[in-house]
Design an enzyme around this catalytic site. Structure first.
Site, PDB file in Angstrom:
ATOM      1  CB  SER A  78      -0.878   0.012   1.249  1.00 24.51           C
ATOM      2  OG  SER A  78      -0.025   0.117   2.385  1.00 24.51           O
ATOM      3  CE  LYS A  79      -2.147   6.428  -2.277  1.00 21.92           C
ATOM      4  NZ  LYS A  79      -3.055   7.034  -3.159  1.00 21.92           N
ATOM      5  NE  ARG A  80      -2.006   2.846   5.976  1.00 21.58           N
ATOM      6  CZ  ARG A  80      -1.596   1.974   6.885  1.00 21.58           C
ATOM      7  NH1 ARG A  80      -0.811   2.367   7.859  1.00 21.58           N
ATOM      8  NH2 ARG A  80      -1.981   0.716   6.832  1.00 21.58           N
TER       9      ARG A  80
END
Ligand code: GLU
Ligand code: ZN
Length: 515
Positions: free
Chosen positions: A272-274
């Site tokens: 994920s981007k996170r």
């Protein structure tokens, strides 16, 4: 794979043409996962001589942007993942007989298809209000049931429908999911079966405001574009039973499915981007080269079945088989990507490498200049002689800046404490640099070559009973300002005799300030 249906007596028919597609939604920039899916489709098509289609799924108008679309198309193009059919881009007309290739230009097709499903009673108008649906959901939650459409509108009479229309209600269109088990053979996951009771009931395919939804548009388009193979991320596996039911209802051949393993963060959670850098463009900006990214993406789920690791796009096209894609999650390993990047950088021809590293060096030097340094902007010709020193030391194109920027600035900012090796004190270091300066000047007066510098300095080390590493580190810091550089003697030569001596003098002065 289905056979082409023709009326008349049964014939031996050629198999349906192999057609696969990537269908990105421009709701974000090109993501690693999308690039990997695109690559696997591209390679599959290359390997079997099929057609690779690009379709833009832009019906999420609120989140789709032209900027994202451009990022996706440019990123794929940069990677060399080209499509045989796709939308008009950059002034070029659309390519292929199944256009348009942007969903927002295909709204009429979805309308026609939903009208047909309505007229065949495979779908029905649903007049439920958001409040009614929310109340249904709350009741299901209270009794620990999974969310599911209760079927309130599934069997309304014409009169009941008219009554709701008269109240001013605009219906959504719901697809009848029906009963039974949906089964398919996924090329990667194997045999999959799911009972329709697990699908949440009849499915909205067109909202009450007339916008068609993903499950519907994807099937209408895959059918209309004669897609034979749907190769996509495993996150879509649970959508596939719905899609199969929709293909059947549309009277279309059901394509063959292949669901690619998820890409995972190091902690095995879904990437994920996170937690990870996911935008291809960010990797590109850091100095990852396309050859390495393509090679790495291919290995995220596919393996050649041998120990080989280095593959060009072309070699991948020859070797790639969906059968060799594994079903387990693929952990994204940045170190391996950097290693591959270094391997591919080593393989670049001189001119190509110079062209790719130069912008990174120039950017660094512009920063230095902005800080007040006098810099000499290098040209490609200045870089060519440095290539033997740096080529094997570049995990990223951008690493060039740390390796050679000191050659192009006049004033070197040296941290005086860094000059003093652990086993030495300031006075020893100052004296040693003085001796070294003498040796370097003597060698330089005859011939300023790496071998001779090394011989002279090693003789000095022996005569004084020092450790070579100590003297060499002091010299390295004095002439570069850094503790990690290309090989010392080559670096001295690259710097030139006069500048080397001047930097050694400056270092000794800096040491005086420490005493
Ligand atoms: N637009 C969808 C996505 O980007 C396409 C999914 C599919 O390939 O069916 O996830
Ligand atoms: Zn309803």
């Amino acid at each position: 794979m289905g056979l082409v249906r023709v009326p008349g007596p049964s014939l031996t028919l050629p198999p349906m043409a192999t057609r696969c597609r990537i269908a990105p939604s421009p709701t974000g920039p090109l993501h690693i996962g999308t690039a990997r899916t695109a690559l696997f489709n591209f390679l599959f098509a290359r390997h079997v001589g099929g057609t690779f289609v690009l379709r833009i799924e832009d019906t999420d108008v609120a989140r789709s942007t032209l900027g994202n679309e451009r990022d996706i198309l440019e990123g794929l193009h940069w990677l060399g993942i080209t499509w045989d059919e796709g939308p008009e881009v950059a002034g070029q007309p659309a390519r292929g007989p199944y256009g348009p290739y942007r969903q927002m230009q295909r709204l009429d097709l979805y309308r026609t298809a939903s009208d047909r499903l309505l007229s065949e009673d495979k779908a029905y108008p649903c007049y439920c209000t958001p409040d009614e649906l929310a109340a249904d959901r709350a009741a299901q939650e209270a009794t620990h049931q999974p969310p599911r459409y209760v079927g309130r509108c599934a069997h309304l009479t014409a009169e009941q429908r008219r009554a709701r229309e008269a109240e001013g209600r605009r219906p959504a269109v719901r697809f009848r999911v029906g009963e039974g088990v949906v089964a398919f053979d996924d090329l990667i996951r194997g045999h999959v079966e799911i009972d329709t009771t697990a699908l949440g009931g009849d499915l909205v395919i067109v909202r009450s405001n007339g916008t068609p939804l993903y499950h519907f548009t994807v099937c209408v388009d895959d059918a209309a574009m004669a897609i034979s193979h749907v190769i996509r991320g495993e996150d879509h596996l649970s959508n596939t039973p719905r899609h199969i039911l929709l293909f059947r209802a549309l009277g279309a051949d059901v394509p063959t499915f292949a669901h690619l393993p998820l890409i995972l963060n190091a902690d095995r959670s879904k990437m994920s981007k996170r937690k990870s850098q996911t935008a291809i463009d960010d990797y590109r900006a850091e100095g990852f080269i396309k050859e390495a990214i393509v090679n790495y993406l291919a290995l995220l789920g596919w393996s050649p079945g041998t120990e080989e690791e280095i593959f060009s796009l072309e070699q991948l096209g020859e070797r790639f088989e969906l059968e060799r894609v594994h079903s387990g999650g693929a952990v994204f390993d940045r170190e391996r990507l950097e290693w591959l990047n270094g391997q591919w950088i080593r393989r670049l021809p001189d001119e190509d490498l110079v062209e790719r590293v130069l912008p990174y060096l120039v950017t660094r030097l512009e920063e230095r200049r902005a800080e007040g340094a006098t810099v000499h902007m290098p040209s490609g010709d200045d870089i060519v002689p440095l290539l033997p020193l740096v080529r094997e030391r570049l995990p990223l194109l951008g690493s060039i800046a740390d390796l050679v920027d000191f050659l192009f600035v006049d004033e070197l900012a040296v941290e005086p404490a860094l000059l003093v090796p652990k086993r030495w004190d300031v006075a020893t270091t100052a004296a040693a640099l003085g001796d070294a300066r003498q040796v370097i000047a003597d060698v330089g007066s005859i011939s300023f070559e790496a071998d001779e510098l090394e011989a002279g300095l090693r003789a000095l080390v022996d005569a004084r009973g020092w450790k070579a590493g100590d003297l060499f580190m002091a010299i390295r810091v004095a002439i570069t300002g850094r503790t990690a550089t290309p090989p010392l003697f080559d670096t001295l030569v690259a710097l030139g005799l006069e500048r080397a001596l001047a930097r050694l003098d400056a270092a000794r002065e800096a040491l005086e300030d420490l005493t």
